[in-house]
Scaffold this active site. Structure first.
Site, PDB file in Angstrom:
ATOM      1  N   GLN A 220      -0.089  -5.071   3.140  1.00  0.00           N
ATOM      2  CA  GLN A 220      -0.761  -5.101   1.849  1.00  0.00           C
ATOM      3  C   GLN A 220      -0.148  -4.057   0.916  1.00  0.00           C
ATOM      4  O   GLN A 220       0.107  -4.311  -0.262  1.00  0.00           O
ATOM      5  CB  GLN A 220      -2.258  -4.836   2.034  1.00  0.00           C
ATOM      6  CG  GLN A 220      -3.074  -5.153   0.805  1.00  0.00           C
ATOM      7  CD  GLN A 220      -2.889  -6.599   0.402  1.00  0.00           C
ATOM      8  OE1 GLN A 220      -2.877  -7.486   1.233  1.00  0.00           O
ATOM      9  NE2 GLN A 220      -2.686  -6.847  -0.874  1.00  0.00           N
TER      10      GLN A 220
ATOM     11  N   HIS B 166      -8.968  -9.513   0.626  1.00  0.00           N
ATOM     12  CA  HIS B 166      -8.715  -9.878   2.016  1.00  0.00           C
ATOM     13  C   HIS B 166      -9.563  -9.001   2.921  1.00  0.00           C
ATOM     14  O   HIS B 166      -9.608  -7.785   2.727  1.00  0.00           O
ATOM     15  CB  HIS B 166      -7.242  -9.655   2.388  1.00  0.00           C
ATOM     16  CG  HIS B 166      -6.270 -10.363   1.502  1.00  0.00           C
ATOM     17  ND1 HIS B 166      -5.582  -9.732   0.492  1.00  0.00           N
ATOM     18  CD2 HIS B 166      -5.878 -11.665   1.470  1.00  0.00           C
ATOM     19  CE1 HIS B 166      -4.794 -10.616  -0.123  1.00  0.00           C
ATOM     20  NE2 HIS B 166      -4.950 -11.790   0.436  1.00  0.00           N
TER      21      HIS B 166
END
Lengths: 443, 443
Positions: free
Chosen positions: B270, B338
């Protein structure tokens, strides 16, 4: 008859579509100017800031200033709900109960369901559905309070199962809320009602102020200040909103067999909403247009809100088209909030509808049925937004969350694809997160 | 170990949640500052105006100025598509074909269906589904082109049946489009691709400019200029947009049994997206946090995009919680794009998830699977928008139109309710439109 000239028998413009050039056709479909004045923007921004920084005191000061009455408590108490129940006409209560039941039946049947798909052996993808936690409903009361809007927003919020449903509605002259709105709110399980209107109500529900909690999403129609406030809080990320809202509008497609009185009544029921409402009538029959024009004049004279309707009619058009095919092409380009098909075979034509908020079929389905009690929602996209927005439904009050689950076998099956794609996008850490697991799963 | 102090072994902050007061807890969940600079707003507004008024010439001038290369033709021709097919690695093509198939399988299974309900005898309410006519997809290529985004947007547009699907993607240094993006576009039936990036691409798709047609709704992620341009065209009513977009983010909830290497790899995948990405790790186990911290340092050293990831990590937090219940409460408050559940029994905990874009269950479901090829969509709400927005789905490309149809008997059944409600709202023309028909129907 030269249909290109304005006639004076009604205020609506009479137009022959095929005689217009492209520019004139585009002008015919233009909505009344809706550019938000810079002054409105600034006024609303200042009100929002006042509420954000001033909390309860600001709500009191603004309400006193704008509504002329600051309630002792903004939140409606049990005694007021009880008094409202006692105050309203039992026939009105009954009509609301029946309307709520039909709105519930239609909305419930359309609710999305969770589902799961095995997209590869060992890889399951799912959709979960969660209610939006806290939602804020706005029920306007400009020229009159709108309990029907409380039903249209309260029912889907209840079906979605939102944890907290908050409703704001402007105070009447004495500072109290309209009893019918309170009864409608209770019918649909709205938790807390605040007597608070305008941009200040939107600001309070977006940021939280005084007793009003900050909400995740705001719903409902309103005047230009309310609409602008919704846009501003959405833009800032403080709260989501249902849709951009503008003045109400209807487009009627009528054939030679349509009932001119019915059509005129439908045009007027839209026109009475406000001076900026727009109504369009398309017909392939000049005689029908003549009869509607005459009926408009007759019915208008008898209306209590004739002044508002007359102003709205002045921005409206009676359009003669070559064919019904042409009418549907025009309608799809305009993308009306309400579309009435006053046709002998409306179902045959329905597949031609590409963009509209809500459609009304045949002579016995006036728009007013959908506005109140057929079961569909009356909070609909206006100003052409129906090209890419839909009316309020239960889904408007829900979040759809995707879920995926891979077993070691599932990872081995699709992981190499993910690595290839990550490498193509030069996202090495993405590839690495998969590779590490592929090594472990292959053991 | 005093977990309240920053440690220097990794750049991420180490925090013990229960030791923080309310304000510090709120600060911990704050996203990196995303206030759009007034300068960005003005730059974007000027670019949009330049495109609106200057058309093709403006697109050329802006592209030359900002990208350093103005293509002869913005529209990608057949020869370029053919060259792209020949140019890309067959393994990449195969990975895209497989990903598209799984994305199709998942999205298709969730498509809404039309339905009809008789809400009263003689009153039928329906929901029709129509594709949005013309949609514009934006596929960014900031640090690297993202063919996966072309799949994520192209597949649902194709399933919805949109009449015209347009895609814009920025030029490479030589003025051409990335071959993998072109192949992905063709795989999903995208009609026309334009080599055009940034706010100028958004403006062209919203208003129409040069060869780029005006679209009803715009989709896709992008940098802060693209995001601001989408907000501005949505605000002006020129085009709808999929959702407000911000930097990507992940929240991981891990228990004592989680694999620290996997968790570190997920946090880094990420973090490598951009320096403003945010990653949060919540665990009830101090040992796991220690191990992840160590793994972060090791893995970071080996990453090509280590600089970006290190900057993102500096805004990130490793949070020790009292219990997994507390972790889920924090996660729901944060509403991550997420959410990875690195737990021994992720399914048992799943019902606690109230707000998130997409959820990843267990040790073998890294976020990268969902980013590329599990079947779910990777265009997801960020910055806490998951509280009231959902990721892209086929429904994002559809309009839901309600339809009602009353027979004379149906009108007699529910018309009186509508009259009562219209009278309560003092909308006399509404009441009249129903009354006229009640008289006729009763004959």
């Amino acid at each position: 008859m030269n249909a290109n000239l304005r006639t004076d028998t009604s205020s609506a413009q009479r137009i022959f579509w095929s005689a217009l050039d492209d520019q004139a056709q585009a002008q015919t479909l233009e909505r009344p100017a809706q550019t938000v004045a810079e002054q409105t923007r600034r006024t609303v921004a200042a009100l929002i800031e006042e509420v954000r920084s001033g909390g309860l005191e600001a709500l009191r000061a603004i309400t006193q200033r704008l509504d002329g009455a600051a309630p002792v408590s903004f939140e409606v108490g049990e005694d007021a709900f009880a008094a409202a129940e006692a105050a309203i006409d039992p026939a009105l209560k009954q009509a609301m109960v029946e309307a709520a039941a039909r709105i519930t039946a239609f909305h419930k049947a359309g609710m999305a369901k969770p589902y799961a798909v095995e997209t590869a052996p060992g890889v399951v993808c799912e959709r979960m559905i969660r209610p939006i936690g806290r939602v804020g409903l706005y029920v306007p009361a400009g020229s009159a309070p709108l309990p029907s809007t409380a039903l249209m927003l309260g029912v889907p919020a209840q079906l979605a199962g939102c944890r907290e449903v908050v409703l704001c509605t402007p105070p009447r002259k004495d500072g109290s809320a309209d009893p019918a709105v309170l009864v409608a709110a209770r019918l649909t399980g709205v938790g807390r009602v605040f007597v608070l209107g305008g941009a200040q109500a939107i600001a309070a529900m977006a940021y939280g102020a005084g007793p009003v909690p900050a909400c995740d999403k705001l719903f409902g129609p309103g005047n230009s200040y309310v609409t602008e406030a919704k846009q501003q809080v959405a833009q800032s990320g403080a709260a989501a909103i249902d849709m951009p809202a503008g003045p109400s509008e209807v487009l009627v497609i009528a054939d030679a067999g349509a009932n001119a009185d019915f059509v005129a009544a439908d045009l007027l029921s839209q026109a009475e909403h406000g001076p900026d409402s727009q109504v369009l009538l398309l017909s392939d029959d000049a005689g029908l247009l003549d009869r509607v024009e005459a009926a408009l004049a007759t019915q208008l004279a008898a209306l209590p809100r004739a002044d508002i309707a007359r102003r709205a009619l002045s921005a409206s058009r009676l359009v003669q088209v070559e064919s019904l095919e042409q009418a549907f092409a025009i309608s799809n380009r305009y993308a009306p909030e309400h579309l009435i098909l006053a046709l002998r075979e409306p179902r045959v034509w329905l597949p031609k509808v590409e963009a509209a908020g809500s459609v009304f079929l045949g002579d016995y389905t006036p728009e007013a049925l959908g506005d109140y009690c057929s079961g569909t929602n009356h909070v609909l996209p206006t100003s052409g937004a129906a090209r890419a927005y839909s009316g309020v439904s239960v889904a408007s009050f829900q979040n759809f969350v995707s879920v995926q689950s891979a077993s070691a076998a599932g990872l081995l099956a699709i992981g190499p694809s993910a690595v290839t794609l990550a490498e193509a996008e030069r996202l090495e850490a993405h590839a690495n997160a998969v590779r590490l697991r592929l090594q472990e799963a292959a053991r």
